[in-house]
Design a protein around this motif. Structure first.
Motif, PDB file in Angstrom:
ATOM      1  N   UNK A   1       0.917  -1.372   0.060  1.00 43.83           N
ATOM      2  CA  UNK A   1      -0.213  -0.073   0.080  1.00 43.83           C
ATOM      3  C   UNK A   1       1.029   1.283  -0.010  1.00 43.83           C
ATOM      4  N   UNK A   2       2.055   1.205   0.898  1.00 42.36           N
ATOM      5  CA  UNK A   2       2.579   2.458   1.056  1.00 42.36           C
ATOM      6  C   UNK A   2       3.546   2.556  -0.448  1.00 42.36           C
ATOM      7  N   UNK A   3       4.011   1.516  -1.254  1.00 47.98           N
ATOM      8  CA  UNK A   3       4.628   1.518  -2.591  1.00 47.98           C
ATOM      9  C   UNK A   3       3.564   1.998  -3.502  1.00 47.98           C
ATOM     10  N   UNK A   4       2.554   1.441  -3.679  1.00 50.42           N
ATOM     11  CA  UNK A   4       1.292   2.072  -4.529  1.00 50.42           C
ATOM     12  C   UNK A   4       1.197   3.715  -4.244  1.00 50.42           C
ATOM     13  N   UNK A   5       1.181   3.994  -2.858  1.00 50.32           N
ATOM     14  CA  UNK A   5       0.996   5.358  -2.825  1.00 50.32           C
ATOM     15  C   UNK A   5       2.094   6.128  -3.310  1.00 50.32           C
ATOM     16  N   UNK A   6       3.439   5.852  -3.304  1.00 44.12           N
ATOM     17  CA  UNK A   6       4.496   6.375  -3.799  1.00 44.12           C
ATOM     18  C   UNK A   6       4.368   6.352  -5.521  1.00 44.12           C
ATOM     19  N   UNK A   7       3.749   5.173  -6.087  1.00 38.37           N
ATOM     20  CA  UNK A   7       3.698   5.459  -7.454  1.00 38.37           C
ATOM     21  C   UNK A   7       2.492   6.559  -7.836  1.00 38.37           C
ATOM     22  N   UNK A   8       1.477   6.549  -6.902  1.00 35.90           N
ATOM     23  CA  UNK A   8       0.532   7.585  -7.192  1.00 35.90           C
ATOM     24  C   UNK A   8       0.971   9.061  -6.810  1.00 35.90           C
TER      25      UNK A   8
ATOM     26  N   UNK B   1       1.871  14.294  -8.935  1.00 30.73           N
ATOM     27  CA  UNK B   1       2.679  15.601  -9.063  1.00 30.73           C
ATOM     28  C   UNK B   1       3.148  15.764 -10.568  1.00 30.73           C
ATOM     29  N   UNK B   2       3.137  14.783 -11.227  1.00 30.32           N
ATOM     30  CA  UNK B   2       3.483  14.909 -12.939  1.00 30.32           C
ATOM     31  C   UNK B   2       2.230  15.626 -13.426  1.00 30.32           C
ATOM     32  N   UNK B   3       1.042  15.065 -13.143  1.00 32.27           N
ATOM     33  CA  UNK B   3      -0.157  15.296 -13.785  1.00 32.27           C
ATOM     34  C   UNK B   3      -0.614  16.884 -13.498  1.00 32.27           C
ATOM     35  N   UNK B   4      -0.607  17.273 -11.915  1.00 32.33           N
ATOM     36  CA  UNK B   4      -0.725  18.650 -11.612  1.00 32.33           C
ATOM     37  C   UNK B   4       0.203  19.497 -11.735  1.00 32.33           C
ATOM     38  N   UNK B   5       1.465  19.261 -11.563  1.00 30.89           N
ATOM     39  CA  UNK B   5       2.587  20.245 -11.519  1.00 30.89           C
ATOM     40  C   UNK B   5       3.837  20.062 -12.586  1.00 30.89           C
ATOM     41  N   UNK B   6       3.480  19.109 -13.378  1.00 32.45           N
ATOM     42  CA  UNK B   6       4.224  18.942 -14.643  1.00 32.45           C
ATOM     43  C   UNK B   6       5.725  18.314 -14.253  1.00 32.45           C
TER      44      UNK B   6
ATOM     45  N   UNK C   1      17.846   7.865 -20.821  1.00 36.87           N
ATOM     46  CA  UNK C   1      17.004   7.724 -21.798  1.00 36.87           C
ATOM     47  C   UNK C   1      15.908   8.799 -21.641  1.00 36.87           C
ATOM     48  N   UNK C   2      15.934   9.670 -20.696  1.00 30.91           N
ATOM     49  CA  UNK C   2      14.936  10.782 -20.547  1.00 30.91           C
ATOM     50  C   UNK C   2      13.493  10.185 -20.587  1.00 30.91           C
ATOM     51  N   UNK C   3      13.479   8.978 -20.006  1.00 30.54           N
ATOM     52  CA  UNK C   3      11.998   8.591 -19.964  1.00 30.54           C
ATOM     53  C   UNK C   3      11.366   9.459 -18.600  1.00 30.54           C
ATOM     54  N   UNK C   4      10.170  10.151 -19.033  1.00 33.14           N
ATOM     55  CA  UNK C   4       9.744  11.424 -18.355  1.00 33.14           C
ATOM     56  C   UNK C   4       8.533  10.960 -17.088  1.00 33.14           C
ATOM     57  N   UNK C   5       7.811   9.723 -17.372  1.00 35.36           N
ATOM     58  CA  UNK C   5       6.869   9.427 -16.787  1.00 35.36           C
ATOM     59  C   UNK C   5       6.643   7.976 -16.918  1.00 35.36           C
TER      60      UNK C   5
END
Ligand code: GFB
Length: 310
Positions: free
Chosen positions: A139-146, A151-156, A228-232
């Motif tokens: 559950x903690x690790x899923x929270x980390x993924x989320x 942050x990617x979705x809201x703050x780019x 390799x500049x994988x961004x998300x």
């Protein structure tokens, strides 16, 4: 990634963090910053915030975590949930506040549902109930993924999550109550050989299947994703094949040179029956694990002998 850019590796004393530092150094990165647990407590929000505000690294590898094998996960449930949530929330939030745009978060294959189809694709996340022995950690690790996704979705930001299968190698934990199966069986086989024992005790039925990845391959994959500049996104890191615990025990006995019988301890849990990762996403980017299981066990055993004496 410029070789001179500042890189913070959180958890550099652990098995994964130390492998990432070795990998970065071997590639010529010369501005790596680290802090020991004594110097910086990652569960302390203010301390993390001040540290990242001051250092403002360009990249963060978040390899710091409370980790352990099936018994530790099952019995230290509060610690596994609390410490991992705190570390992730503090580092990811403070990274965003400090303007750190690139971060790699490390999780584990136990984030996926217990009974999902095999091999497990990244898309199976949150499609079913978790394995109970490691539910708090998962559950903690899923929270980390989320956190990364949100942050990617809201703050780019460009925060990526890497989910390794069971790892092993230099700097592993060989304490028999808190370790994973690989270091436990290496140590037990070694001690059985030295003590002239006739048997090796293996927890559970020996029938669960696990996939094992040598930690230097994992570190290579992490740096590969950044370079390799994988961004998300979420990326499974594995070898693409698994073995039963009994097969693992026999291979370890062979490498160590112990030839007694195996006694299965049914009082200990089997955990999830199987968790083989689908690694197509990494393969399509051009990364593949290199270390064969037997060679990896031999490497890990020689490191064990160096650190724990003959
Ligand atoms: O590696 P392990 O502790 O964790 O156990 P998991 C894997 C399998 O090996 C289980 C068996 O079926 C154990 O019962 N096993 C046999 C042993 N002998 C031993 C022994 O001496 N020690 C240990 N530890 N196991 C963990 C999760 O699950 O995997 C974490 O709890 C994390 O959350 C990690 O995801 C990678 O593979 O079952």
């Amino acid at each position: 990634m410029l070789k001179s850019e500042k890189i913070y590796v959180a958890g550099h004393n652990g098995m994964v963090g130390s492998a990432i530092v070795r990998r970065l150094q071997s590639l010529g990165y010369d501005n790596i910053i680290v802090r020991s647990r004594r110097e910086l407590d990652l569960t302390n929000q203010m301390a993390v915030r001040e540290f990242l505000e001051q250092e403002k690294p360009s990249y963060i590898y978040l390899a710091a975590a409370k980790v352990g094998g099936i018994f530790a996960n099952d019995t230290k449930r509060a610690e596994f949930l609390y410490e991992n949530l705190m570390i992730e929330a503090n580092v990811i939030h403070a990274a965003w506040q400090a303007g750190v745009n690139r971060l790699l978060f490390l999780g584990s294959s136990c984030i996926y549902p217990r009974d999902c189809p095999q091999p497990i694709k990244e898309d199976y996340l949150l499609t079913g109930p978790l394995e109970s022995t490691n539910e708090p950690y998962a559950i903690a690790k899923i929270a980390g993924v989320k956190l990364c996704e949100s942050y990617n979705a809201q703050y780019g930001t460009q925060y990526v999550s890497a989910m390794p299968t069971n790892l092993y190698g230099p700097n592993d934990n060989y304490d028999l109550t808190s370790s994973h199966v690989m270091p436990a069986l290496i140590r037990k086989a070694h001690e059985a050989k030295n003590n002239g024992s006739v048997s090796l005790h293996v927890w559970g039925s020996g029938r669960p299947k696990r996939e094992f990845l040598y930690v230097d391959d994992m570190a290579e994959a992490c740096v590969f994703l950044m370079e390799n500049d994988v961004k998300e996104g979420l990326f499974n890191i594995g070898v693409g094949e698994d073995v039963t615990i009994e097969e693992l025990a026999r291979t370890i006995m062979d490498v160590v040179g112990f030839s007694g019988e195996i006694i299965f301890d049914a009082s200990k849990p089997d955990g999830t029956p199987r968790k083989l990762l689908n690694v197509d996403r990494m393969t399509s980017l051009g990364w593949k694990a290199k270390t064969d299981l037997r060679d990896g066990i031999a490497l890990a055993y020689s490191k064990f002998l160096e650190s724990h004496g003959h």
